[in-house]
Design a protein around this motif. Structure first.
Motif, PDB file in Angstrom:
ATOM      1  N   GLY A 100       0.812  -1.214   0.000  1.00  0.00           N
ATOM      2  CA  GLY A 100       0.000   0.000   0.000  1.00  0.00           C
ATOM      3  C   GLY A 100       0.841   1.259   0.000  1.00  0.00           C
ATOM      4  N   TRP A 101       1.902   1.246   0.784  1.00  0.00           N
ATOM      5  CA  TRP A 101       2.808   2.397   0.833  1.00  0.00           C
ATOM      6  C   TRP A 101       3.500   2.594  -0.516  1.00  0.00           C
ATOM      7  CZ3 TRP A 101       8.326   2.261   0.681  1.00  0.00           C
ATOM      8  CH2 TRP A 101       8.942   3.502   0.947  1.00  0.00           C
ATOM      9  N   ALA A 102       3.926   1.481  -1.161  1.00  0.00           N
ATOM     10  CA  ALA A 102       4.609   1.565  -2.455  1.00  0.00           C
ATOM     11  C   ALA A 102       3.671   2.078  -3.538  1.00  0.00           C
ATOM     12  CB  ALA A 102       5.163   0.188  -2.829  1.00  0.00           C
ATOM     13  N   LEU A 103       2.431   1.624  -3.516  1.00  0.00           N
ATOM     14  CA  LEU A 103       1.462   2.080  -4.516  1.00  0.00           C
ATOM     15  C   LEU A 103       1.197   3.576  -4.394  1.00  0.00           C
ATOM     16  CD1 LEU A 103      -1.168  -0.822  -4.459  1.00  0.00           C
ATOM     17  CD2 LEU A 103       0.371  -0.234  -6.325  1.00  0.00           C
ATOM     18  N   SER A 104       1.104   4.059  -3.155  1.00  0.00           N
ATOM     19  CA  SER A 104       0.841   5.487  -2.957  1.00  0.00           C
ATOM     20  C   SER A 104       2.011   6.349  -3.431  1.00  0.00           C
ATOM     21  CB  SER A 104       0.551   5.766  -1.482  1.00  0.00           C
ATOM     22  OG  SER A 104       1.666   5.435  -0.677  1.00  0.00           O
ATOM     23  N   LEU A 105       3.230   5.798  -3.361  1.00  0.00           N
ATOM     24  CA  LEU A 105       4.401   6.538  -3.845  1.00  0.00           C
ATOM     25  C   LEU A 105       4.522   6.483  -5.365  1.00  0.00           C
ATOM     26  CD1 LEU A 105       7.205   5.640  -1.258  1.00  0.00           C
ATOM     27  CD2 LEU A 105       5.917   7.771  -1.462  1.00  0.00           C
ATOM     28  N   LYS A 106       4.197   5.317  -5.931  1.00  0.00           N
ATOM     29  CA  LYS A 106       4.350   5.131  -7.373  1.00  0.00           C
ATOM     30  C   LYS A 106       3.270   5.865  -8.150  1.00  0.00           C
ATOM     31  CE  LYS A 106       4.827   1.529 -10.886  1.00  0.00           C
ATOM     32  NZ  LYS A 106       4.828   0.068 -11.151  1.00  0.00           N
TER      33      LYS A 106
ATOM     34  N   LYS B   4      -3.308   8.863  -7.805  1.00  0.00           N
ATOM     35  CA  LYS B   4      -4.444   8.066  -7.361  1.00  0.00           C
ATOM     36  C   LYS B   4      -4.601   8.155  -5.849  1.00  0.00           C
ATOM     37  CE  LYS B   4      -4.507   4.683 -11.128  1.00  0.00           C
ATOM     38  NZ  LYS B   4      -4.504   3.239 -11.461  1.00  0.00           N
ATOM     39  N   ASP B   5      -5.845   8.063  -5.414  1.00  0.00           N
ATOM     40  CA  ASP B   5      -6.146   8.151  -3.983  1.00  0.00           C
ATOM     41  C   ASP B   5      -6.239   6.740  -3.382  1.00  0.00           C
ATOM     42  OD1 ASP B   5      -6.877   8.877  -1.471  1.00  0.00           O
ATOM     43  OD2 ASP B   5      -8.889   9.584  -1.985  1.00  0.00           O
ATOM     44  N   TYR B   6      -5.318   6.429  -2.493  1.00  0.00           N
ATOM     45  CA  TYR B   6      -5.304   5.130  -1.830  1.00  0.00           C
ATOM     46  C   TYR B   6      -5.725   5.245  -0.361  1.00  0.00           C
ATOM     47  CZ  TYR B   6      -2.810   3.306  -5.885  1.00  0.00           C
ATOM     48  OH  TYR B   6      -2.457   2.920  -7.160  1.00  0.00           O
ATOM     49  N   THR B   7      -6.506   6.284  -0.055  1.00  0.00           N
ATOM     50  CA  THR B   7      -6.920   6.515   1.330  1.00  0.00           C
ATOM     51  C   THR B   7      -7.732   5.350   1.874  1.00  0.00           C
ATOM     52  OG1 THR B   7      -6.981   8.912   0.957  1.00  0.00           O
ATOM     53  CG2 THR B   7      -8.156   8.068   2.880  1.00  0.00           C
ATOM     54  N   GLU B   8      -8.685   4.849   1.069  1.00  0.00           N
ATOM     55  CA  GLU B   8      -9.529   3.745   1.540  1.00  0.00           C
ATOM     56  C   GLU B   8      -8.694   2.492   1.799  1.00  0.00           C
ATOM     57  OE1 GLU B   8     -13.468   1.120   0.234  1.00  0.00           O
ATOM     58  OE2 GLU B   8     -12.799   2.812  -0.987  1.00  0.00           O
ATOM     59  N   LEU B   9      -7.727   2.212   0.905  1.00  0.00           N
ATOM     60  CA  LEU B   9      -6.859   1.050   1.099  1.00  0.00           C
ATOM     61  C   LEU B   9      -6.069   1.175   2.397  1.00  0.00           C
ATOM     62  CD1 LEU B   9      -5.523  -1.558   0.112  1.00  0.00           C
ATOM     63  CD2 LEU B   9      -3.881  -0.138  -1.162  1.00  0.00           C
ATOM     64  N   LYS B  10      -5.516   2.366   2.655  1.00  0.00           N
ATOM     65  CA  LYS B  10      -4.746   2.573   3.878  1.00  0.00           C
ATOM     66  C   LYS B  10      -5.634   2.440   5.113  1.00  0.00           C
ATOM     67  CE  LYS B  10      -1.320   5.666   1.790  1.00  0.00           C
ATOM     68  NZ  LYS B  10      -0.771   7.048   1.761  1.00  0.00           N
ATOM     69  N   GLN B  11      -6.863   2.953   5.021  1.00  0.00           N
ATOM     70  CA  GLN B  11      -7.787   2.837   6.146  1.00  0.00           C
ATOM     71  C   GLN B  11      -8.104   1.382   6.454  1.00  0.00           C
ATOM     72  OE1 GLN B  11     -11.147   5.214   4.909  1.00  0.00           O
ATOM     73  NE2 GLN B  11     -10.456   6.994   6.049  1.00  0.00           N
TER      74      GLN B  11
END
Length: 319
Positions: free
Chosen positions: A29-35, A39-46
């Motif tokens: 999840g952290w790598a996807l948010s950096l790459k 895109k919004d990965y807020t829901e995934l992180k939550q």
């Protein structure tokens, strides 16, 4: 009473494997948010953060022993029942009756803590079933009486009676052929087995539905549920149950496969049953307690059906 750490060795190993998997998901999840910063990965992180919280609480309860685990599930039943009454319509005259509904929680879990199976199994389906309508009759208001009494009973069965089977798993004594397994380690293993498979079943049905789903199985209740997702999820759960059965339960591989298939089907029924309630009321989630997951009921919906099924199979055939 603490769990016997020697008997908890396998449980600990499986639990550490789960932590490793969640750690990997966190990194991904952290790598996807950096790459993909666009895109919004807020829901995934939550969702990942919520899983850390839930696994942490679950692990702490197992570490502290059976009685703490029983108290944890009593608290979850209270929160779930509160969510249920918050989202379902109740008559003003029934507010005093709800006190008696909440009172069933400490009583139900007391029967578990003392190992009184006979009272545990009939208290809500029989005694609460008889007392609640009587208390409502004393209020003297018959308008929507049938709907009100049905609503309260369904809430008690869904959030207290069914979920209390999870707590009773850790109190099951080992007998006969399985005396080498201590009560605490055996019960903790069964609880981990059920919870893990039920949650993985939800994930598997979601993933298979996204990958191959084309035929809605209940379009008016849960449009995203597909026949392909259900079949793929049930088979995946059955295979995982077969593999883990020899590690965490007294079952052999083919028994684990059958139980896993049952868990997959029961989990689906629990999920769509709560979806039907929410559709009837016109809401999306039962609450907002868990970021990214909704309320407690949204996370425990599948367990409300898998817990009684698994508990009684285990108790009837193995204990």
């Amino acid at each position: 009473m603490l769990f016997d750490f020697e008997s908890m060795r396998t449980v600990t190993q499986v639990f550490m494997f789960l932590l490793a998997g969640l750690s990997l998901a966190t990194v991904i999840g952290w790598a996807l948010s950096l790459k993909n910063k666009q895109k919004d990965y807020t829901e995934l992180k939550q969702r990942i953060n919520s899983w850390w919280i839930m696994i942490g609480i679950f692990g702490l309860a197992l570490l502290m022993g059976p009685l703490v685990t029983v108290l944890l599930f009593a608290m979850l039943s209270f929160i779930a029942l509160k969510e249920y009454f918050s989202m379902t319509p109740t008559r003003l005259v029934d507010r005093k009756v709800l006190f008696w509904a909440y009172l069933t929680i400490p009583l139900q879990y007391y029967w578990i803590a003392t190992g009184w199976y006979g009272m545990f199994i009939i208290f809500i389906p029989v005694y609460a079933f008889l007392f609640i309508p009587f208390r409502m009759v004393l209020a003297g208001d018959t308008k929507n009486y049938l709907r009100a009494v049905g609503n309260i009973h369904w809430g008690l069965m869904l959030t207290v009676f069914t979920l209390s089977h999870l707590a009773y798993l850790v109190m099951l004594p080992s007998e006969g052929e399985y005396q080498s397994l201590t009560m605490s380690g055996d019960g903790a293993a069964l609880l981990l087995y059920l919870v893990m498979l039920t949650q993985l079943n939800d994930v598997a049905q979601y993933v298979w539905g996204k990958l191959m789903g084309t035929t809605p199985i209940a379009p008016t209740i849960s449009p995203n549920k597909t026949r392909e997702g259900l079949i793929g999820g049930v088979i995946t759960t059955g295979v995982l149950a077969m593999i883990l059965a020899v590690l965490l339960t007294p079952m052999i591989w083919w028994q684990g496969l059958l139980v896993g298939l049952g868990i997959g089907i029961a989990g689906f029924i629990g999920d769509v049953s709560l979806s039907a309630i929410k559709r009837d009321i016109g809401i999306k989630d039962s609450g907002q307690l868990i970021p990214g997951h909704g309320g407690i009921l949204d996370r425990l919906d599948s367990l409300t059906f898998t817990a009684p099924l698994f508990f009684h199979v285990m108790r009837y055939f193995y204990f």
